[in-house]
Design a protein around this motif. Structure first.
Motif, PDB file in Angstrom:
ATOM      1  N   MET A 184      72.874  77.192  22.703  1.00  0.00           N
ATOM      2  CA  MET A 184      73.477  76.183  21.878  1.00  0.00           C
ATOM      3  C   MET A 184      74.705  76.736  21.159  1.00  0.00           C
ATOM      4  O   MET A 184      75.634  76.010  20.870  1.00  0.00           O
ATOM      5  N   LEU A 187      78.096  76.319  22.932  1.00  0.00           N
ATOM      6  CA  LEU A 187      78.469  74.948  23.241  1.00  0.00           C
ATOM      7  C   LEU A 187      79.971  74.718  23.126  1.00  0.00           C
ATOM      8  O   LEU A 187      80.567  74.054  23.956  1.00  0.00           O
ATOM      9  N   PHE A 188      80.587  75.286  22.113  1.00  0.00           N
ATOM     10  CA  PHE A 188      82.016  75.053  21.883  1.00  0.00           C
ATOM     11  C   PHE A 188      82.872  76.247  22.288  1.00  0.00           C
ATOM     12  O   PHE A 188      84.038  76.318  21.936  1.00  0.00           O
TER      13      PHE A 188
END
Length: 56
Positions: free
Chosen positions: A1, A4-5
């Protein structure tokens, strides 16, 4: 997670492009040989760029 970016590196972008070109060339191989050869040439140029970036 946490990834993610995360932005893709230049090498990752080139590897994705290389994979896409190789798949297109393979599909064109039975339809139009000259177009397939052109795609393989483009993919080879991308591979050389990847190798040059990794050598640094």
């Amino acid at each position: 997670m946490f990834g993610l970016f995360k932005k893709k590196s230049e090498v990752e972008k080139l590897q994705a492009t290389y994979k896409k070109l190789m798949e297109e060339a393979y599909k064109l191989q039975s339809i139009n040989r000259s177009d397939s050869d052109q795609k393989y040439l483009e993919a080879d140029n991308i591979l050389k760029k990847i190798e040059a970036l990794q050598a640094k």
